[in-house]
Enzyme design. Structure first.
Site, PDB file in Angstrom:
ATOM      1  N   LYS A 128      44.329 -10.470  39.483  1.00 25.09           N
ATOM      2  CA  LYS A 128      44.144  -9.630  40.677  1.00 25.09           C
ATOM      3  C   LYS A 128      44.981 -10.012  41.903  1.00 25.09           C
ATOM      4  O   LYS A 128      45.602  -9.135  42.496  1.00 25.09           O
ATOM      5  CB  LYS A 128      42.640  -9.618  40.983  1.00 25.09           C
ATOM      6  CG  LYS A 128      42.206  -8.831  42.182  1.00 25.09           C
ATOM      7  CD  LYS A 128      40.680  -8.899  42.336  1.00 25.09           C
ATOM      8  CE  LYS A 128      40.205 -10.321  42.385  1.00 25.09           C
ATOM      9  NZ  LYS A 128      38.792 -10.533  42.622  1.00 25.09           N
ATOM     10  N   GLU A 145      38.400 -19.542  36.788  1.00 23.91           N
ATOM     11  CA  GLU A 145      39.206 -18.323  36.978  1.00 23.91           C
ATOM     12  C   GLU A 145      39.975 -18.372  38.302  1.00 23.91           C
ATOM     13  O   GLU A 145      39.772 -17.544  39.184  1.00 23.91           O
ATOM     14  CB  GLU A 145      38.294 -17.087  37.002  1.00 23.91           C
ATOM     15  CG  GLU A 145      37.416 -16.909  35.799  1.00 23.91           C
ATOM     16  CD  GLU A 145      36.298 -15.882  36.038  1.00 23.91           C
ATOM     17  OE1 GLU A 145      36.120 -15.431  37.192  1.00 23.91           O
ATOM     18  OE2 GLU A 145      35.613 -15.543  35.078  1.00 23.91           O
ATOM     19  N   HIS A 161      30.946 -16.778  40.643  1.00 29.38           N
ATOM     20  CA  HIS A 161      32.101 -16.879  41.540  1.00 29.38           C
ATOM     21  C   HIS A 161      31.536 -17.129  42.925  1.00 29.38           C
ATOM     22  O   HIS A 161      30.819 -16.296  43.462  1.00 29.38           O
ATOM     23  CB  HIS A 161      32.917 -15.585  41.505  1.00 29.38           C
ATOM     24  CG  HIS A 161      34.276 -15.726  42.135  1.00 29.38           C
ATOM     25  ND1 HIS A 161      34.449 -16.170  43.418  1.00 29.38           N
ATOM     26  CD2 HIS A 161      35.518 -15.502  41.651  1.00 29.38           C
ATOM     27  CE1 HIS A 161      35.750 -16.210  43.691  1.00 29.38           C
ATOM     28  NE2 HIS A 161      36.423 -15.811  42.640  1.00 29.38           N
TER      29      HIS A 161
HETATM   30  C1  PLP Z   1      39.039 -12.189  42.327  1.00 24.58           C
HETATM   31  C2  PLP Z   1      38.394 -12.915  41.225  1.00 24.58           C
HETATM   32  C3  PLP Z   1      38.835 -14.202  40.851  1.00 24.58           C
HETATM   33  C4  PLP Z   1      39.880 -14.971  41.608  1.00 24.58           C
HETATM   34  O1  PLP Z   1      39.324 -15.504  42.751  1.00 24.58           O
HETATM   35  P1  PLP Z   1      40.169 -16.477  43.731  1.00 24.58           P
HETATM   36  O2  PLP Z   1      39.265 -16.645  44.875  1.00 24.58           O
HETATM   37  O3  PLP Z   1      41.433 -15.767  44.050  1.00 24.58           O
HETATM   38  O4  PLP Z   1      40.406 -17.733  42.986  1.00 24.58           O
HETATM   39  C5  PLP Z   1      38.233 -14.804  39.764  1.00 24.58           C
HETATM   40  N1  PLP Z   1      37.268 -14.171  39.069  1.00 24.58           N
HETATM   41  C6  PLP Z   1      36.811 -12.956  39.391  1.00 24.58           C
HETATM   42  C7  PLP Z   1      35.741 -12.332  38.584  1.00 24.58           C
HETATM   43  C8  PLP Z   1      37.359 -12.278  40.485  1.00 24.58           C
HETATM   44  O5  PLP Z   1      36.895 -11.074  40.812  1.00 24.58           O
END
Ligand code: PLP
Length: 402
Positions: A70, A273, A198
């Site tokens: 993303k 992630e 997250h």
């Molecule tokens: C956006 C997102 C990430 C990446 O998050 P960062 O803060 O850029 O490390 C990881 N996992 C999910 C499900 C996300 O939506």
């Protein structure tokens, strides 16, 4: 690791743009690249992608890093990480299509959007991506018909109000409802592989990670009592980088996370992630001055990049990037950097002290690899910046000219 098997074919047909040892983000490199490719330019440095990946991997030993596409869904980043042995985190059909085009093995990918259409599930499955994320009973039921060829993680919400982007408001279930979801899955004969969370992007500190890991460790025990054998904990993204404000060095940030992970059974596979941490320091934005005006005692400089372009992260990601003008040091004046569109919101920074700039002078935004170019639009028909990806002086392309 058989690196050559994972590596895409090198772009040997591409001539050297810079000396192999030359930093593509150094002023002379930037001047040269703009003379070749024009402005606005968005320059990605594969070496910095590699450096970030290796540093995070070293800070989280034993954790399989899935790059979240993303923040910067670009082939150069994906190919570079794939050669490093990385895994990938996808959320949309477009991202599935991108990894398919780059021939990233589906086994290295997971699909983590908590809310999916049936067609999204089918698109991922058709490529061979079979691990998904759910956070509620309705989403779980969508997998009844795919139960023989998919496995799921339950996303749990642990919000960090102090993270710059709190992702636990929109997605994730309360820890209290997790046992109920495990039970429903058992009734529906759907396989749950584990838990994910997250803590929010650009996390202010590691405390919420450690707390969430401890809570998930308990929930895994409950799951085992309900007949599941969860083997995966996904600790998400959120790892911070420096902007105008410095963040904690990643080694220090990850120390309490490593300690919390030690409490998990040794058979548990841990994955993360990271998005921003890998991509943010790996790209810069280069804009040039289109015109200037003295208004209210301040010099206004109108650039060919702004909030509707690569600086979109100032709106959506609440980021403030370090900006500098590529001109010799000299007497400075109160200055404003504005974007090119006719919208008055399109102002990058109103409180700068800059030397007097001329039309054509370059303005550099650093730490701009995450949530910037990715969310740029072409409002007013100002095209998005040209993306130039370099590795050791050589331009990286993916064969389709991108
Ligand atoms: C956006 C997102 C990430 C990446 O998050 P960062 O803060 O850029 O490390 C990881 N996992 C999910 C499900 C996300 O939506």
């Amino acid at each position: 690791m058989a690196k050559t098997l994972l590596s895409p074919s090198p772009a040997i047909d591409e001539p050297l743009e810079l000396d192999p040892g030359q930093d593509p983000f150094a002023p002379q490199s930037i001047q040269y690249l703009v003379s070749r490719y024009g402005s606005p330019l968005f320059i990605i440095d594969a070496e910095r992608v590699r450096r970030q990946y290796r540093r995070l991997a070293a800070a989280l030993p034993g954790v399989d890093l899935h790059y979240a596409l993303k923040p910067l869904p670009h082939s150069a980043v994906i190919n570079t990480l794939r050669a490093e042995g990385a895994f990938f985190d996808l959320a949309t059909n477009g991202e599935v299509e991108l990894v398919r085009r780059l021939k990233v093995p589906a086994e290295r990918c997971i699909h983590t959007h908590p809310i999916k259409r049936d067609s999204d599930i089918r698109t991922a499955l058709a490529y061979g991506v079979d691990r998904f994320v759910i956070d509620n009973p309705d989403e779980l039921r969508k997998f009844v018909k795919y139960r023989n060829r998919s496995s799921l993680l339950i996303r749990v919400s642990f919000s960090s109000p102090e993270a710059r982007c709190d992702l636990s408001r929109k997605f994730g279930c309360e820890p209290e409802v997790v046992p109920g979801l495990f039970k429903l899955a058992a009734d529906l004969r759907i396989k749950i592989d584990g838990l994910s969370f997250h803590v929010g992007s650009q996390a202010a500190g590691p405390a919420m990670f450690a707390e969430a890991i401890a809570r998930c460790t308990d929930l895994m025990r409950v799951a085992a009592q309900l007949g599941h054998a969860p083997g995966i904990l996904d600790i998400g993204g959120g790892f911070p980088v420096d902007y105008l404000q410095r963040s904690m060095p990643i080694e220090e940030f990850c120390a309490p996370i490593r300690a919390a992970l030690k409490e998990l059974p040794s058979t548990m596979r841990v994955i993360a992630e990271p998005g921003r941490y890998i991509s943010a320091p790996a790209a810069i934005s280069v804009a040039s001055v289109m015109g200037r005006a003295l208004r209210g005692g301040r010099w206004w400089y109108y650039l060919d990049e702004g909030l509707y372009g690569s600086y979109s992260g100032q709106v959506y990601d609440h980021a403030t990037y370090p900006v500098e003008a590529l001109v010799p040091a000299g007497k400075t004046y109160p200055s404003v950097l504005a974007g090119p569109t006719c919208d008055s919101i399109d102002v990058i920074n109103e409180h700068l002290e800059l030397p007097k700039l001329d039309v054509g002078d370059l303005v550099i935004g650093r730490q701009m690899g995450a949530y910037s170019w990715a969310s740029a639009s072409e409002f007013n028909f100002f095209p998005r910046a040209t993306v130039l990806a370099l590795d050791g002086g050589r331009r990286l392309t993916d064969g389709s000219g991108r």
